[in-house]
Design an enzyme around this catalytic site. Structure first.
Site, mmCIF file in Angstrom:
data_model
loop_
_atom_site.group_PDB
_atom_site.id
_atom_site.type_symbol
_atom_site.label_atom_id
_atom_site.label_comp_id
_atom_site.label_asym_id
_atom_site.label_seq_id
_atom_site.Cartn_x
_atom_site.Cartn_y
_atom_site.Cartn_z
ATOM 1 N N GLU A 71 0.925 -1.179 -0.017
ATOM 2 C CA GLU A 71 0.061 0.130 0.022
ATOM 3 C C GLU A 71 0.929 1.162 -0.007
ATOM 4 O O GLU A 71 1.626 1.231 0.714
ATOM 5 C CB GLU A 71 -0.798 -0.168 1.367
ATOM 6 C CG GLU A 71 -2.235 0.601 1.252
ATOM 7 C CD GLU A 71 -2.906 0.878 2.696
ATOM 8 O OE1 GLU A 71 -3.413 1.479 2.817
ATOM 9 O OE2 GLU A 71 -2.950 -0.494 3.254
ATOM 10 N N ARG A 306 5.390 -13.759 9.594
ATOM 11 C CA ARG A 306 5.793 -12.598 9.190
ATOM 12 C C ARG A 306 7.319 -12.418 10.040
ATOM 13 O O ARG A 306 7.750 -13.174 11.068
ATOM 14 C CB ARG A 306 5.128 -11.315 9.614
ATOM 15 C CG ARG A 306 4.614 -11.330 10.943
ATOM 16 C CD ARG A 306 3.400 -10.282 11.353
ATOM 17 N NE ARG A 306 4.049 -9.029 11.202
ATOM 18 C CZ ARG A 306 3.351 -8.217 10.106
ATOM 19 N NH1 ARG A 306 2.430 -8.783 9.525
ATOM 20 N NH2 ARG A 306 3.818 -6.973 9.923
ATOM 21 N N LYS A 316 4.069 0.795 10.296
ATOM 22 C CA LYS A 316 4.059 1.928 9.555
ATOM 23 C C LYS A 316 3.698 3.386 10.299
ATOM 24 O O LYS A 316 4.314 4.433 10.470
ATOM 25 C CB LYS A 316 3.597 2.138 8.312
ATOM 26 C CG LYS A 316 4.061 1.396 7.094
ATOM 27 C CD LYS A 316 3.122 1.574 6.017
ATOM 28 C CE LYS A 316 3.431 0.269 4.910
ATOM 29 N NZ LYS A 316 2.203 0.073 4.186
HETATM 30 P P1 ATP Z 1 2.449 -2.111 8.060
HETATM 31 O O1 ATP Z 1 1.929 -2.906 9.067
HETATM 32 O O2 ATP Z 1 3.729 -1.716 8.392
HETATM 33 O O3 ATP Z 1 1.631 -0.920 7.423
HETATM 34 P P2 ATP Z 1 1.467 -3.503 5.895
HETATM 35 O O4 ATP Z 1 1.458 -5.211 5.846
HETATM 36 O O5 ATP Z 1 0.124 -3.126 6.196
HETATM 37 O O6 ATP Z 1 2.638 -3.219 6.770
HETATM 38 P P3 ATP Z 1 1.684 -3.467 2.948
HETATM 39 O O7 ATP Z 1 2.380 -2.201 2.170
HETATM 40 O O8 ATP Z 1 0.280 -3.579 3.148
HETATM 41 O O9 ATP Z 1 2.083 -3.176 4.631
HETATM 42 O O10 ATP Z 1 2.361 -4.661 2.846
HETATM 43 C C1 ATP Z 1 2.912 -5.351 1.797
HETATM 44 C C2 ATP Z 1 3.179 -6.565 1.907
HETATM 45 O O11 ATP Z 1 4.447 -6.865 2.960
HETATM 46 C C3 ATP Z 1 2.141 -7.300 2.580
HETATM 47 O O12 ATP Z 1 1.881 -8.578 1.483
HETATM 48 C C4 ATP Z 1 2.644 -7.893 3.825
HETATM 49 O O13 ATP Z 1 2.016 -9.031 4.229
HETATM 50 C C5 ATP Z 1 4.048 -7.971 3.620
HETATM 51 N N1 ATP Z 1 4.852 -7.678 4.946
HETATM 52 C C6 ATP Z 1 4.627 -6.691 5.987
HETATM 53 N N2 ATP Z 1 5.266 -6.616 6.899
HETATM 54 C C7 ATP Z 1 5.933 -7.965 6.916
HETATM 55 C C8 ATP Z 1 6.570 -8.555 7.872
HETATM 56 N N3 ATP Z 1 7.229 -8.075 9.069
HETATM 57 N N4 ATP Z 1 7.184 -9.754 7.262
HETATM 58 C C9 ATP Z 1 6.866 -10.459 6.064
HETATM 59 N N5 ATP Z 1 5.843 -9.721 5.269
HETATM 60 C C10 ATP Z 1 5.535 -8.330 5.346
HETATM 61 MG MG MG Z 2 -1.406 -3.076 4.720
#
Ligand code: ATP
Ligand code: MG
Length: 608
Positions: A71, A306, A316
């Site tokens: 995102e 994760r 974030k």
């Molecule tokens: P945040 O919680 O930091 O906002 P998010 O998962 O909402 O992270 P996205 O931009 O939606 O952020 O994530 C893009 C991809 O990265 C998704 O497929 C998510 O599952 C993966 N991802 C995010 N954090 C991790 C992590 N700690 N380990 C593995 N994959 C991750």
């Molecule tokens: Mg997300």
């Protein structure tokens, strides 16, 4: 940072090797799918699209398709690096392609700054969404028209309805883990009425929040995600891509499976939080395949644990707090776990790929120790980074008999003796670095003790040490400032002991110290970074992560570095002998104004 005792550290002779790729459950699934031909009949229309679009294309030349769907509402962090390595890595290893998809279905949130940074970061990590000349960079918002059409299809086939319950009623009627939900009184409305209502929603005839479109699945399902999930909501918001065309927007859980299917993703890999969404993911795509809107077979979702790193937060929102509350200098502060921060800190793409490999891909969660990340960096830099000497906490060493022994012979007070050292102990092809030694040299303040503690083998009155790559000196004492601090350390040169000259090792010493000559040392700003938090799980259990900010996470010192560093360019990494690995800061380093960041120490000394 504490200095390790001087040593003639033997550097490992290991060469940078491609990390071994142990099998994991995702690899096994993909290999089995390739063997049984699960996805072999898929066609690819050359771009994302519906069933008709793909049906007219050839068999998909990509054996598998994965995607990384960020995102664009912030900077990528170390957790995203894991996901990038998993998705792009599997595509690369199995003759597939990996799409970079901006998941921008949420209006108002996208920012070009984040979009650019994400693209830059994926490429920096060594991956590319361009495969065989075709770019696989997509935007989820380009699929809004199809998502709308699919919603009308669900309504027409009795699989969706407009619900006008209040938000509160809806929440109460959803039930909970122990209590089944209660059907909405709008649930059995005729398809034609639902369709008319949904179109009114689209045409801005109703207020934000007054009604939603819900899928009709099962209000009694033990899986709450199947209790008639909301798929569209009214939201009068301008979208960066579609402007004010829409005032209804799809929910993430509805949009995501459709995005995967339009892009012909075969293996949709996500983190474990989405496990409970999988039945809905499958339900939705089955309905749309039945309706011939999407091509079969559908993408399949697989979840892995994760990456959680100790001493690091990856939300974030919380990272944004650190930036906006000025706890750090920005998203790229070298203490941040963002990939722009890690890059500025001196992390290499290889080290992050190694971390992704080493932490494995499995269903078992847990915490990876921060030292694992540091170990990965140390390993990749040890085999490649040129060496240099630097004095981080300088005090002057005066070799009182220098002119007599070295200069006297050829009548030159202030004589400077040329020294050299290999740029890398195991890479002779890199050549040698040149520097001078003279009457005055800078040494580390901690390398002198007037009254030595037990086991201290460096400079103290009467003791001999080698100035690395130079001569042996014998300490005679020091002079002090009015405040009692050491002003200068004094020593005598031991003749005929210059490194590399015949007989130079006849004089045995227990200590070898690093130094920089006053005559040719370069002043440099050195930023000594440490972990940002003092707690291993700074935000666990809703803890206030700001409470455990490490007050000593940055110390700036004025150092002296060896003249070979005059030509260091931004981003270049070095091992400062005895100290650790340093990088010329990508932002502030400039010729004539060198700035180096501590990337990682030579050994894992934190907390010891
Ligand atoms: P945040 O919680 O930091 O906002 P998010 O998962 O909402 O992270 P996205 O931009 O939606 O952020 O994530 C893009 C991809 O990265 C998704 O497929 C998510 O599952 C993966 N991802 C995010 N954090 C991790 C992590 N700690 N380990 C593995 N994959 C991750
Ligand atoms: Mg997300």
């Amino acid at each position: 940072m504490s200095l390790p005792a001087p040593s003639q550290k033997k550097f490992g002779t290991s060469q940078p090797t491609e990390p071994a790729k142990p099998s994991n459950f995702l690899r096994q699934i993909i290999e089995s799918d390739l063997t049984t031909g699960t996805n072999a009949t898929r066609r690819w229309g050359g771009s994302p699209g519906d069933n008709t679009h793909h049906a007219q294309g050839p068999l998909d030349p990509a054996r598998i398709r994965t995607r990384f769907p960020p995102e664009p509402n912030g900077y990528l962090h170390i957790g995203h690096a894991k996901s990038i390595c998993v998705n792009f890595g599997l595509a690369r290893d199995y003759a597939g392609v990996c799409h970079l998809r901006f998941d921008d279905t949420n209006p108002e949130k996208e920012d070009q700054e984040f979009v650019d940074a994400i693209m830059d970061t994926v490429r920096w990590l060594g991956f590319d969404w361009v495969a065989n000349g075709t770019s696989h960079l997509y935007h989820a918002s380009d699929y809004f028209d199809f998502m709308y059409r699919a919603a009308e299809h669900l309504i027409e086939t009795g699989h969706a309805y407009v619900d006008e319950q209040s938000a509160e009623e809806m929440r109460l009627n959803r039930g909970d883990f122990g209590k089944p939900g209660v059907n909405s009184r709008f649930r059995d409305r005729a398809a034609a009425d639902n369709l008319a209502r949904f179109r009114e929603m689209r045409d801005a005839r109703h207020a934000d929040g007054s009604m939603v479109l819900r899928a009709k699945v099962d209000m009694a399902s033990p899986n709450i995600n199947l209790r008639d999930p909301t798929i569209y909501r009214i939201r009068r918001a301008e979208h960066h891509n579609t402007g004010d065309k829409w005032c209804i927007y799809p929910m993430y859980a509805y949009a995501h499976p459709i995005e995967d299917a339009l892009e012909q993703i075969t293996h949709s890999i996500c983190t474990l939080e989405f496990e409970d969404q999988r039945p809905w993911y499958d339900w939705l795509l089955e309905r749309l395949i039945e309706g011939r809107l999407l091509q079969a077979p559908p993408p399949r979702q697989y979840e892995f644990a994760r990456l959680n790193l100790t001493y690091v937060i990856t939300s974030k929102r919380k990272l944004a707090t650190l930036v906006y509350d000025h706890k750090v200098s920005g998203w790229d502060d070298p203490r941040m776990p963002t990939l722009v921060g890690l890059r500025r800190r001196g992390y290499t793409p290889e080290s992050l790929r190694l971390l992704a490999e080493r932490t494995g891909t499995s269903k078992a969660g847990g915490w990876t120790d921060y030292s694992t990340l540091e170990g990965c960096l140390r390993e990749t830099l040890d085999v490649s980074a040129p060496r240099a000497m630097a004095v981080l906490d300088p005090v002057k060493l005066l070799i009182t008999n220098w002119d007599d022994v070295m200069g006297g012979g050829n009548g030159q007070p202030g004589f400077l003796d040329a020294c050299s050292a290999p740029l890398h102990p195991h890479l002779p092809e890199l050549g040698r670095r040149q520097f001078k030694i003279g009457r005055e040299v800078w040494i580390e303040r901690t390398d002198f003790e007037e009254t030595p503690a037990k086991g201290f083998f460096r400079l103290f009155p009467g003791n001999r040490v080698r100035l690395k790559y130079g001569h042996v000196v014998e300490c005679t004492g020091c002079s002090r400032n009015a405040d009692g601090s050491v002003a200068q350390v004094h020593a005598l040169l031991v003749p005929d002991t210059k490194s590399g000259t015949p007989g130079s090792d006849a004089v045995k010493v227990k200590g070898v110290i690093t130094w920089v000559a006053v005559a040719d040392g370069l002043p440099a700003e050195v930023r000594l970074y440490d972990r940002l938090f003092t707690e291993p799980q700074p935000d666990a259990g809703g803890k206030d992560f700001l409470a455990s900010l490490n007050p000593d996470s940055l110390k700036v010192v004025q150092a002296l570095v060896e003249p070979s560093l005059a030509t260091a360019s931004a981003d270049e990494k070095f091992q400062f002998e005895r100290h650790g690995y340093f990088v010329a800061d990508r932002v502030d380093h400039a010729p004539g104004r060198p700035v180096f960041n501590l990337a990682v120490g030579l050994k894992d000394s934190w907390g010891k």
